[in-house]
Design an enzyme around this catalytic site. Sequence first.
Site, PDB file in Angstrom:
ATOM      1  N   LYS A 154      49.486 -30.213 -19.899  1.00  0.00           N
ATOM      2  CA  LYS A 154      49.603 -32.133 -20.403  1.00  0.00           C
ATOM      3  C   LYS A 154      50.971 -32.689 -20.786  1.00  0.00           C
ATOM      4  O   LYS A 154      51.737 -33.484 -20.706  1.00  0.00           O
ATOM      5  CB  LYS A 154      48.122 -32.271 -21.491  1.00  0.00           C
ATOM      6  CG  LYS A 154      47.274 -32.294 -20.714  1.00  0.00           C
ATOM      7  CD  LYS A 154      46.944 -32.513 -19.868  1.00  0.00           C
ATOM      8  CE  LYS A 154      46.524 -34.444 -19.917  1.00  0.00           C
ATOM      9  NZ  LYS A 154      45.614 -35.139 -19.400  1.00  0.00           N
TER      10      LYS A 154
ATOM     11  N   SER B 126      39.065 -23.504 -19.296  1.00  0.00           N
ATOM     12  CA  SER B 126      38.940 -24.062 -17.955  1.00  0.00           C
ATOM     13  C   SER B 126      39.833 -23.424 -17.183  1.00  0.00           C
ATOM     14  O   SER B 126      39.953 -23.971 -15.723  1.00  0.00           O
ATOM     15  CB  SER B 126      39.422 -25.996 -17.967  1.00  0.00           C
ATOM     16  OG  SER B 126      41.522 -26.324 -18.066  1.00  0.00           O
TER      17      SER B 126
HETATM   18  N1  PMP Z   1      41.931 -28.232 -18.666  1.00  0.00           N
HETATM   19  C1  PMP Z   1      42.300 -28.817 -19.942  1.00  0.00           C
HETATM   20  C2  PMP Z   1      42.137 -28.242 -20.402  1.00  0.00           C
HETATM   21  C3  PMP Z   1      43.185 -29.686 -19.949  1.00  0.00           C
HETATM   22  O1  PMP Z   1      43.499 -30.380 -21.138  1.00  0.00           O
HETATM   23  C4  PMP Z   1      43.240 -31.028 -18.944  1.00  0.00           C
HETATM   24  C5  PMP Z   1      43.654 -32.087 -19.916  1.00  0.00           C
HETATM   25  N2  PMP Z   1      42.741 -33.161 -20.105  1.00  0.00           N
HETATM   26  C6  PMP Z   1      42.501 -30.280 -17.624  1.00  0.00           C
HETATM   27  C7  PMP Z   1      42.412 -29.655 -17.539  1.00  0.00           C
HETATM   28  C8  PMP Z   1      42.606 -31.360 -16.627  1.00  0.00           C
HETATM   29  O2  PMP Z   1      43.449 -31.810 -15.941  1.00  0.00           O
HETATM   30  P1  PMP Z   1      43.868 -33.787 -15.908  1.00  0.00           P
HETATM   31  O3  PMP Z   1      43.704 -34.846 -17.237  1.00  0.00           O
HETATM   32  O4  PMP Z   1      45.159 -33.338 -15.108  1.00  0.00           O
HETATM   33  O5  PMP Z   1      43.143 -34.009 -15.153  1.00  0.00           O
END
Ligand code: PMP
Length: 515
Positions: free
Chosen positions: A43, A285
């Site tokens: 991010k 994630s």
């Molecule tokens: N994994 C984590 C830990 C995140 O903080 C985010 C962002 N919300 C994402 C995945 C997904 O990224 P994006 O917002 O670009 O879809």
Amino acid sequence: MARFENILDTIGDTPLVKLQKLAPAGVNVYVKVEAFNPMGSVKDRMAKALIEKAESTGALKPGQTVVEATSGNTGIALAMVCAQKGYPLVVTMAENFSIERRKLLRFLGAKVVLTPAAEKGTGMLAKAEELARAHGYYLCRQFENEANTDIHTQTTAQEIIADFADDQLHYWVSGFGTGGTLKGVARGLKAADLGTKIVVAEPDNSPILSSGIEQPRDDDGMPNASHPHFRPHLMQGWSPDFISHLTEEAMKEGLIDEIEPVDGNTALQLSRDLARKEGIFVGISSGATLCAALAVAKRSPQGTNIVCMLPDTGERYLSTLLFDGISEDMGLEELEISQSTPGFQFSIPGDPVVNNAPATSVAEKIDEEKPVKESIAKDNVALDKTAESLVESLIKTNPIAMFALEWCEFCWSVRKLFKALNVPFESVDLDSVAYQENNRGGEIRQVLSHRLGVPTIPQIFIGGRHIGGGMDLFDIYEDGSLLAALTELGIDYDQSMKINPSDLLPQWLHPRKSA
Ligand code: PMP
């Protein structure tokens, strides 16, 4: 290495690292380690892009307060960018996101406004909008802002393309939160026409994309209700309770080739495996995305090249399930090592369990918070006969049965108590894949709420008798009647365990006083 003018110039150009142990032989799985960004997540790219776009269009004036709803990484990234550029920042965040995120934000000088967990992602968004309207703050709108997409097309995608300048990239795998990474990178890769297939991962119990069901929206296109297939899951930052504008566009533009469901337990295991077998320390994630990448790898021929996004660092999850079972105290093996040489030992090995008195508001808090408030069965509701007999037989055949939600933290606390006591129990996880077909989990929940007169989960039965929810169970553990009931039922339990139930509760319940 260059000399950098300021910290924001260090964002991006993250490494692609080949997995040595976790990938099937002959298939090349490369992970893109976004933890290399200065604040440790993907991010950072977006935060800088959003603020700089708003500066260049004049939407953000010098000294104006910035506000955003974020599960943490966006907030932390914005906090860095705002600190460096001199903007005050307010972040709205649901209270159930990990505590270290709040502290990091405040350390970086941001103000964190918590919103009730029960209101989910839509609640924190609505709060940010309300604050922006009332005080003239600049609202970033990461879920709709094209700068979030563009930066990934311009940087993340180009980095990957450059890294595969002399080799074919067969698959790129990512989850989605805002969908910025997904839409931006996929668009960049498709434009480069390399034949790369785009694989999107989502939690298997929360199949909002693969359901094919459209997101309910207002006339102005904003999501106005949770997606009907959303269920709570543990991949923080992934799949919010709605399909964002950017994610929907990625679907409509045909950028997604495959959707891969991911099981939460495997995601946790793979985050741990990345740390222990590859030395790559990343968040939940990341393990989840790898789970999807390995599913693709397993069905791919030798020589296939796969790139898997790893969105953030593991350090952000110390108070979450990822670190469940990681003790602060020395375990048996560590004590043995300690005692294997004569010096520098403790006279009493290990520390006694610290008995924090439970926060007085915990019981009230749980009543207020229990995740499922939607569906009290009315007397005239037709109950599903199969579900009714299933409930009956689960209660009868299992000395300890709990009706639970897979990733509900209170259910997790209850399971922890049973595990600590070392007693067998059946957890009927109503939102898990096993209970998804024909809405079996939903039908069972209706039967339960009709039968018990309460809609909340978990509900626990011991020896066929209804005990109540998590706090009721903890109460009867503390007054001794749970252990008496187990003895009466002939269920052996670990008598050596001294458990303070409040230690088992989600950590975000405790610091409320200081939050
Ligand atoms: N994994 C984590 C830990 C995140 O903080 C985010 C962002 N919300 C994402 C995945 C997904 O990224 P994006 O917002 O670009 O879809």
